[in-house]
Design a protein around this motif. Structure first.
Motif, PDB file in Angstrom:
ATOM      1  N   GLU A  67       0.839  -1.205   0.000  1.00 41.40           N
ATOM      2  CA  GLU A  67       0.000   0.000   0.000  1.00 41.40           C
ATOM      3  C   GLU A  67       0.871   1.252   0.000  1.00 41.40           C
ATOM      4  N   ALA A  68       2.000   1.211   0.718  1.00 40.42           N
ATOM      5  CA  ALA A  68       2.881   2.377   0.768  1.00 40.42           C
ATOM      6  C   ALA A  68       3.471   2.694  -0.598  1.00 40.42           C
ATOM      7  N   VAL A  69       3.722   1.662  -1.404  1.00 42.54           N
ATOM      8  CA  VAL A  69       4.214   1.901  -2.767  1.00 42.54           C
ATOM      9  C   VAL A  69       3.160   2.666  -3.560  1.00 42.54           C
ATOM     10  N   PHE A  70       1.901   2.310  -3.369  1.00 46.69           N
ATOM     11  CA  PHE A  70       0.827   3.023  -4.073  1.00 46.69           C
ATOM     12  C   PHE A  70       0.652   4.430  -3.510  1.00 46.69           C
ATOM     13  N   CYS A  71       0.923   4.597  -2.224  1.00 46.70           N
ATOM     14  CA  CYS A  71       0.852   5.944  -1.643  1.00 46.70           C
ATOM     15  C   CYS A  71       1.801   6.886  -2.373  1.00 46.70           C
ATOM     16  N   LYS A  72       2.977   6.398  -2.724  1.00 44.06           N
ATOM     17  CA  LYS A  72       3.929   7.226  -3.474  1.00 44.06           C
ATOM     18  C   LYS A  72       3.343   7.609  -4.827  1.00 44.06           C
ATOM     19  N   THR A  73       2.647   6.679  -5.471  1.00 40.61           N
ATOM     20  CA  THR A  73       1.976   6.976  -6.733  1.00 40.61           C
ATOM     21  C   THR A  73       0.986   8.120  -6.554  1.00 40.61           C
ATOM     22  N   MET A  74       0.367   8.181  -5.394  1.00 41.58           N
ATOM     23  CA  MET A  74      -0.624   9.213  -5.127  1.00 41.58           C
ATOM     24  C   MET A  74      -0.004  10.537  -4.695  1.00 41.58           C
ATOM     25  N   GLY A  75       1.311  10.573  -4.577  1.00 44.27           N
ATOM     26  CA  GLY A  75       1.983  11.825  -4.244  1.00 44.27           C
ATOM     27  C   GLY A  75       2.482  11.940  -2.820  1.00 44.27           C
ATOM     28  N   TYR A  76       2.303  10.889  -2.028  1.00 41.08           N
ATOM     29  CA  TYR A  76       2.784  10.915  -0.647  1.00 41.08           C
ATOM     30  C   TYR A  76       4.302  10.764  -0.606  1.00 41.08           C
ATOM     31  N   GLU A  77       4.908  11.375   0.401  1.00 37.73           N
ATOM     32  CA  GLU A  77       6.315  11.108   0.668  1.00 37.73           C
ATOM     33  C   GLU A  77       6.417   9.735   1.319  1.00 37.73           C
ATOM     34  N   THR A  78       7.287   8.902   0.814  1.00 35.36           N
ATOM     35  CA  THR A  78       7.487   7.571   1.392  1.00 35.36           C
ATOM     36  C   THR A  78       8.974   7.311   1.554  1.00 35.36           C
ATOM     37  N   THR A  79       9.293   6.272   2.314  1.00 37.25           N
ATOM     38  CA  THR A  79      10.690   5.877   2.500  1.00 37.25           C
ATOM     39  C   THR A  79      10.850   4.437   2.031  1.00 37.25           C
ATOM     40  N   GLN A  80      12.077   3.985   1.997  1.00 39.01           N
ATOM     41  CA  GLN A  80      12.368   2.579   1.725  1.00 39.01           C
ATOM     42  C   GLN A  80      13.254   2.032   2.847  1.00 39.01           C
ATOM     43  N   ASP A  81      12.925   2.414   4.057  1.00 35.97           N
ATOM     44  CA  ASP A  81      13.695   1.997   5.222  1.00 35.97           C
ATOM     45  C   ASP A  81      13.224   0.612   5.668  1.00 35.97           C
ATOM     46  N   PHE A  82      13.480  -0.387   4.812  1.00 38.82           N
ATOM     47  CA  PHE A  82      12.945  -1.712   5.066  1.00 38.82           C
ATOM     48  C   PHE A  82      13.687  -2.460   6.165  1.00 38.82           C
ATOM     49  N   ASP A  83      14.948  -2.142   6.380  1.00 40.66           N
ATOM     50  CA  ASP A  83      15.661  -2.759   7.506  1.00 40.66           C
ATOM     51  C   ASP A  83      14.944  -2.434   8.815  1.00 40.66           C
TER      52      ASP A  83
END
Length: 283
Positions: A67-83
């Motif tokens: 869902e967070a990946v799609f949030c980025k599509t919608m213009g949200y700031e997201t991170t990739q801090d998966f660790d």
């Protein structure tokens, strides 16, 4: 016979929808989390079943990733801090007496399942937006805007979650702002963005016809068809730039179509007269 150009324009919507879906399902981003979660895991059927509360929470956290990946599509700031996220998932599982390995495995399974659900939701939400008849497109718009609204709300819920906020920080705007911007980015292609009034939508048709028929028009004649569209203060400041950009793009599309369409002066006069009349009626 007047060519049916509008469906050709609308066909580009599917390309945008697929691009949006491709980002949502971006292998690089989702695989980054999977690579952390999957190492050394045993099959789900070989593991003890977590408690219902623990399973629900791990399913939620796994779904947050896709869902967070799609949030980025919608213009949200997201991170990739998966660790950090994977560590938090294991910690959450521990609150329910679930080992870190089992927690990661269930979260990964939930991520994969939610990714497929998102893909199906997007395909369903855009169904009908490429219809040939404008009435059919208009009928499909509420379903898509509801989809955008629901997912913006989901993104906000992720940001409000103590673990989810690792992936989606506190949003800068209200959910409605993201929802509207995302929906408009696709609906503009079919003339039904939130700011596209019937006048603007019909103006796009006129601009396209002018571009299509430029070979048969003097500059004065072309300007005459477009004068109402570019009149100063015709639109509010919030809409003016977007409307003019829309008209420009539709006129350019008409130019692009002109080579293959090759209309004569009589056909162009009929198209332009008809669309100008519709624009006047929409004023």
């Amino acid at each position: 016979m007047q060519p049916k150009m509008e469906p050709l324009f609308k066909s580009s919507l599917s390309a945008v929808a697929l691009a949006s879906g491709a980002w949502m399902l971006g292998k690089t981003v989702l695989a980054a989390f999977a690579s952390l979660a999957i190492a050394g895991l045993t099959p789900l059927h070989a593991q003890a079943q977590p408690s219902p509360g623990g399973l629900k929470r791990l399913n939620e956290l796994g779904g947050f990733v896709s869902e967070a990946v799609f949030c980025k599509t919608m213009g949200y700031e997201t991170t990739q801090d998966f660790d950090r996220y994977n560590t938090a998932v294991k910690s959450e599982g521990g609150r329910y007496g679930i080992s870190g390995e089992v927690s990661s495995n269930y979260a990964l399974a939930a991520m994969n399942a939610h990714t497929q659900t998102l893909k199906a939701e997007l395909e369903s939400a855009t169904e009908g937006l490429s219809a040939e008849e404008d009435a059919d497109v208009q009928a499909a718009v509420p379903k898509f805007t509801a989809f955008a609204s629901e997912h913006a709300q989901r993104c906000h819920r992720i940001a409000a979650d103590p673990v989810g906020s690792i992936l989606v920080p506190e949003p800068a705007h209200e959910a409605e702002t993201y929802s509207r911007q995302y929906a408009d980015s696709l609906l503009i292609l079919v003339g039904h963005a939130s700011w596209q009034t019937p006048f603007i939508r019909t103006g796009g048709e006129v601009a396209e016809a002018v571009g299509l028929c430029e070979a048969h028009l003097t500059r004065t004649q072309a300007d005459g068809y477009l004068v109402e569209l570019y009149k100063p203060n015709r639109f509010s400041l919030a809409v003016e730039d977007k409307a003019r950009e829309f008209f420009d793009s539709r006129r350019q599309r008409g130019r692009d179509l002109a080579t293959d369409t090759a209309l004569d002066a009589t056909q162009c006069n009929r198209i332009l007269t008809g669309r100008a009349a519709r624009l006047k009626a929409a004023n």
